[in-house]
Structure formats: C-alpha cells, structure tokens
Design a protein around this motif. Structure first.
Motif, short mmCIF file in Angstrom:
data_model
loop_
_atom_site.label_atom_id
_atom_site.label_comp_id
_atom_site.label_asym_id
_atom_site.label_seq_id
_atom_site.Cartn_x
_atom_site.Cartn_y
_atom_site.Cartn_z
N VAL B 107 -18.57 12.11 2.89
CA VAL B 107 -17.29 11.96 2.18
C VAL B 107 -17.31 10.71 1.31
O VAL B 107 -16.91 10.72 0.15
CB VAL B 107 -16.10 11.94 3.18
CG1 VAL B 107 -14.80 11.61 2.45
CG2 VAL B 107 -15.98 13.28 3.88
N GLY B 108 -17.85 9.62 1.89
CA GLY B 108 -17.91 8.37 1.15
C GLY B 108 -18.74 8.48 -0.11
O GLY B 108 -18.37 7.98 -1.17
N ARG B 109 -19.89 9.16 -0.01
CA ARG B 109 -20.78 9.24 -1.17
C ARG B 109 -20.26 10.19 -2.22
O ARG B 109 -20.49 10.02 -3.42
CB ARG B 109 -22.17 9.72 -0.73
CG ARG B 109 -23.03 8.63 -0.12
CD ARG B 109 -24.42 9.15 0.10
NE ARG B 109 -25.19 9.24 -1.14
CZ ARG B 109 -26.31 9.92 -1.27
NH1 ARG B 109 -26.78 10.59 -0.25
NH2 ARG B 109 -26.95 9.94 -2.42
N LEU B 110 -19.57 11.29 -1.72
CA LEU B 110 -19.22 12.35 -2.65
C LEU B 110 -17.77 12.25 -3.15
O LEU B 110 -17.32 13.10 -3.93
CB LEU B 110 -19.44 13.73 -1.98
CG LEU B 110 -20.89 13.97 -1.54
CD1 LEU B 110 -21.00 15.27 -0.76
CD2 LEU B 110 -21.82 14.00 -2.76
N SER B 111 -17.04 11.24 -2.69
CA SER B 111 -15.63 11.19 -3.10
C SER B 111 -15.48 11.00 -4.61
O SER B 111 -14.49 11.44 -5.19
CB SER B 111 -14.91 10.07 -2.34
OG SER B 111 -15.60 8.86 -2.57
N LYS B 112 -16.52 10.41 -5.24
CA LYS B 112 -16.41 10.22 -6.69
C LYS B 112 -16.49 11.55 -7.42
O LYS B 112 -16.12 11.67 -8.57
CB LYS B 112 -17.50 9.28 -7.19
CG LYS B 112 -18.91 9.76 -6.92
CD LYS B 112 -19.94 8.74 -7.43
CE LYS B 112 -21.33 9.13 -7.01
NZ LYS B 112 -22.33 8.13 -7.32
N PHE B 113 -17.02 12.61 -6.73
CA PHE B 113 -17.02 13.96 -7.34
C PHE B 113 -15.82 14.74 -6.87
O PHE B 113 -15.75 15.94 -7.08
CB PHE B 113 -18.29 14.73 -6.97
CG PHE B 113 -19.54 14.05 -7.44
CD1 PHE B 113 -19.73 13.81 -8.82
CD2 PHE B 113 -20.52 13.65 -6.56
CE1 PHE B 113 -20.88 13.19 -9.26
CE2 PHE B 113 -21.66 13.04 -7.02
CZ PHE B 113 -21.86 12.79 -8.37
N GLY B 114 -14.88 14.12 -6.19
CA GLY B 114 -13.65 14.79 -5.77
C GLY B 114 -13.75 15.53 -4.46
O GLY B 114 -12.86 16.28 -4.09
N VAL B 115 -14.85 15.29 -3.67
CA VAL B 115 -14.97 15.95 -2.37
C VAL B 115 -14.04 15.26 -1.39
O VAL B 115 -14.05 14.04 -1.28
CB VAL B 115 -16.42 15.91 -1.86
CG1 VAL B 115 -16.49 16.37 -0.41
CG2 VAL B 115 -17.30 16.76 -2.74
#
Lengths: 96, 469
Positions: B107-115
């Motif tokens: 979640v931390g890594r992908l939050s910038k893609f809106g995950v």
C-alpha cells in the motif's frame, strides 16, 4: 651314516632313526658291501645278541631296514635277498 | 543384544567415526535447507512486490475495460492475472505477520498510483495439475530444457501467493505468484560424489585405525608366541615409532624372562647334579653295613632319590642344551621307539610313507614320543600307535587301554609335578614331568599335544607336528 654318533642321514638331509640292532646290522652290511652274507654270519658280525640268535630275527631286522631305507620296500634295491644264501648289500660304499 | 555389539577396538572406533560422519552431514544438510527456504521466502516476497508494482504501473491510468484486455493479454496459468469488481482475497485480515507487513509495504509503495488496499493470501497448491505447455518433453530435449521442465512442473504444484490490489476506482487487480518450490537438498546427480567422499573417509579411517592398532596386534601375537615358546626368535624392531617401541619392550621382556628361567633351570640342574655325589657316597657306605632289612630299605630309598634327581636333571637340561633342529624322518623315529616296548603295536605299519618329515631337535623329539608311549604303556597297559598326515601336519595318535583321565583333569596333567595317581609310587611312573616335558618339546617344534578320552574307553593322545616341506 655316522658310525661314531650312530646316526643315519638320507641323501635329502633327513635324519632316519634306527634302533641299536638295526644300526649294528646296517653297519655290518656296509662294512662288507656287495658280499653275500648268510644269516649266521650276519648275527655273528653284528654283535650276536642272544635275542637275535635265530634266523627269523635277522629277517625281521632286514625288513625293518628296508622299510626305513628303500623307496619301495617290496622291490628292494639296497639289500637283496639271495636265494638259499642270505642277504647282499648292493650299493657302492665310500667312507669318510 | 551384547552379541550384536562389536568386540574389537577398531570396529568400535570405526562405528563412532561413521556415526559422527552421518550426524554432521545430516546437520549440515538441515542447516543448508533451512537457510535456503528462508532466502526463498524473501525472494518470493520481493518478486510479488515487484510484480505488483509493474502491473499497477501498467494499469492504474487505464479504464476498467482496458485493464481487462491487458489482463487477458498477460494471462498465464501459473501467473493468473484477472481484473474484477470483487477481490480474490476476500478476507481483509492477513494470514500472518509477514503477510500483514507485506500488505502495508504494498500500500505504501503503490499509493502514488492510487492503490488504496492490498490483500495477500497464502494458498496451498492447487490440485489441478495443468501441464505447462511451453516446454516440450521430447526425446531430443537437452539438459537445460529438461531442468526447466522439471522446475516448471514444480512451480505448477507449489504453494501460491494470491494478491488483490484495489485501484482508486474500486476495481480489483488479482494475481497469483507461485512460491519458489523447495528443491531437493541432495539432488540425485550429486549422490555418487557424496558417497565417494563418505567412502574415502571411511577407508582412510580404516587405514589409520589399522596403523594405530598395529602395535597391539603385534604385541598380541608376540606375547602369544612367547607364551608357547620362550625361545622363539625376537620380533623385528621396525616400523613406526610406536611399533618399534612396543617391539623393543617385548623383546627385552622376553630376554629377561628367558634369563630368569634359564637361571632357575641351571640352578635345578646344578642342585640335582650335586646331590649325586652324596648319594653315591651313601650307597658305598651302605655296602659296608651288615645285611639287614634296614639296609635294604635304605638302598631302596636311595634308588628313589637318585631317580628323582636324574629326572630333575633331565627336565632342566633338556631346556638348556643347545641341540640343533634337523629334518627327521618321523616314521623311523616312532618305529624305533615302538620297537623298544613290547606292549606297543603299530597300526598302519604297512602304509609306510617316507613323506613324514618334520623339523625338530632329534634327541628331544625322541624323548617327547618316548614319554607319550611310556605313559600309555604305564597307565594304559597297551598302546596302539598310528600315524597320519594332512596337508601341513603330521599326527601321531596313541590309544591306550587304560581307564582314561577324568575330563576335568585333562588340562591339569600337563602341569609339572602333577600326577593323577595319588600314591607317589615309583613303580608306576615318575615325578609327573613326562607330559610337561613332552608338551614343551612339541611346542618348541611348532606342534601340540592333546589328550582326550576315547568314546570306547582308553586315553587318546595326539601329537601333531608341522610337516616339513
């Protein structure tokens, strides 16, 4: 044959044990090799013990000597029986 | 149970070495496999993370329909990728701490893609073993191809990680990631090498053990030989330091023992010899006495003392004299002795063969056989002699007609001064030295004397001697 120490050694260096009477008889044979000796002569020459004073005892001694010395006692080559005479010691003898 | 345990030191040590080897190998393999599993785990998580990142990067900007298209384009049975409105991982609670941490990282890594959500689940291997068709298992498949095939099959059957990621618009991306299967720790190909190394170690330990125990074995044979014949030649002082030391110790022990025994023998002989002079003097003085029963008795006693002295001298001097061993026609020797006894019959008289030659000291051997025959005649009335020959031995068997010997006392009769007959009656025998002399002569010539009772009565005495070439 070592007369002083009374012992007999076969050509292949094997010591052959003889009783006193056997040794005396052999000594007699060797001394008068090739001569035919009658039983009486043999008894006299080999020390004439009363025990061996009859003829058969010489025959027994001769058969013993043959067994101890001949390769095949049935066909003797050393001590021959001479018909109606006695025995003859055949080999050439040398003394040292 | 006790019988199954090894009886010798080398076998014990060998067993310990092998056991130690096994334990250390198993432990090593266990450690290696654990490390490998741990490393695999991290790599699996890394791969999942990486894959999620690239998939999300590829899809986050697209519309739901485009995502579906892309997912079907990427479809692969092992790495199933689907896009749907519901998550494949329905439970929002992670199975264990490790997975929970992984979810947080995702979640931390992908939050910038809106995950907004990530769920990971560990699935046991699916039962449907759909064959991966990408590698053909033809007869001309090479080594690499075959290895790949095996690996693909392993992957298809291993546990899976299933991940579900929620995009910003609510759609879920589901994909599975097979866990790297734990390959066999010991592959079939390395078994020969493995057993070769194990065999080498075992062979080396056997070799070194033999070297280590060589002095023990040498000492054992040497001591045994000295026990049989004190005059046996000393052992060569060669070999490693330890062997040389042991040999030297044994040799000096033997020399001292021999010295000691010879001292005693000389002493006994000298004593017995010196006794003769006073005995002779007494005999002469007896002659001067007037005839009486006492004189008779004294003469008789003197004769006994004289007999005892001379047998002690015989016993002692036989050991001391330096008679040389010769090749002896054993048959003529036995017959000459048998001739001296009336009560002796020679059984296989006619089967005379000149082959019975042994190496021994002639006078001693004559003494030995005479003692045996004398015993048989004295205690057993009549003696029946027969001679036999095997590949390496000559056997003289003497059977008498006496009562035999109680089985418990058979060993005892070989001792010096042992007489089973309790009365010290000089008429039936001497001091009890006959058998012990006979046996030491036989042993000195490398032979042995054994006694046993004949099942049909009488004592059976056997003298065996090594046959000379």
């Amino acid at each position: 044959m070592d007369c002083a120490r009374r012992r007999l050694t076969a050509p292949d260096d094997v010591r052959v044990e003889l009783t006193m009477a056997e040794f005396n008889l052999l000594q007699t044979f060797v001394k008068s090799a090739q001569r035919v000796l009658t039983r009486e002569q043999l008894i006299e020459l080999s020390g004439g013990d009363a025990d061996y004073s009859f003829d058969r005892s010489i025959d027994i001694l001769v058969s013993r000597l043959r067994r101890k010395m001949e390769d095949d006692p049935k066909t003797p080559k050393l001590i021959l029986t001479v018909r109606s005479g006695g025995y003859q010691f055949l080999p050439e003898t040398t003394s040292e | 149970m006790r019988r199954l345990l090894p009886q010798t030191l080398p076998v014990w040590v060998l067993l310990i070495v092998i056991a130690g080897l096994l334990i250390s190998q198993v432990a090593t393999l266990y450690i290696v496999s654990r490390d490998r599993a741990a490393a695999n785990d991290v790599v699996d998580l890394y791969r999942l993370n990486d894959r999620a990142y690239s998939l999300v990067q590829l899809m986050h900007a697209a519309t739901p329909e485009e995502r579906k298209l892309t997912a079907s384009g990427l479809f692969d049975p092992t790495y199933a990728v689907t896009v749907s409105d519901t998550p494949a991982v329905t439970s929002s609670i992670a199975g264990d701490d490790e997975l929970a941490e992984l979810e947080d990282i995702l979640v931390g890594r992908l939050s910038k893609f809106g995950v907004t959500d990530a769920r990971v689940r560990r699935d046991p291997a699916s039962q449907d073993t759909d064959e991966p068709g990408s590698f053909t298992n033809g007869p001309d498949a090479g080594q690499v191809e075959r290895d790949l095939l095996v690996l693909a099959a392993d992957f298809a059957q291993s546990d899976k990680l299933t991940a579900s990621l929620r995009f910003a618009d609510g759609q879920w991306l589901n994909f599975t990631e097979p866990i790297t299967p734990a390959g066999p720790i010991l592959s079939f190909n390395s078994v020969p090498l493995y057993s070769l190394i194990a065999g080498l170690i075992v062979v080396m330990s056997i070799w070194s053990l033999r070297r280590v125990t060589a002095p023990y074995r040498m000492m054992e044979t040497a001591v045994k030989r000295i026990g049989n014949d004190l005059k046996s030649p000393p052992i060569p002082e060669t070999g490693s330091h330890e062997i040389r030391g042991a040999a030297k110790a044994i040799n000096s022990m033997q020399a001292r023992l021999l010295e000691h025994v010879e001292d005693r023998e000389h002493l006994a002989a000298a004593l017995a010899h010196d006794l003769r002079t006073p005995i002779t003097r007494m005999r002469l003085r007896l002659e001067l006495l007037r005839n009486s029963a006492v004189r008779e008795a004294l003469a008789h006693d003197l004769a006994d003392v004289e007999g005892i002295a001379s047998s002690v001298i015989d016993f002692a001097t036989f050991e001391v004299t330096e008679e040389k061993a010769e090749r002896i026609d054993f048959w003529s020797l036995v017959e000459s002795i048998a001739d001296g006894f009336e009560q002796v019959s020679f059984e296989n008289d006619e089967t005379r063969s000149r082959g019975l030659i042994c190496i021994a000291r002639p006078v001693a051997l004559k003494r030995c056989v005479t003692n045996l025959v004398q015993n048989a005649v004295t205690y057993g009335k009549r003696a029946h002699l027969s001679l036999g020959k095997s590949d390496h031995t000559i056997t003289l068997t003497i059977r008498d007609e006496g009562p035999g010997i109680p089985a418990a006392q058979i060993d005892a009769v070989f001792g010096s001064f042992v007489r089973l007959e309790q009365s010290r009656n000089r008429q039936t025998g001497g001091l009890g030295l006959g058998l012990s002399i006979a046996r030491s002569i036989a042993r000195a010539a490398g032979g042995e004397i054994s006694l046993k009772n004949h099942p049909e009565g009488g004592l059976l005495t056997q003298l065996t001697l090594p046959l000379a070439a």
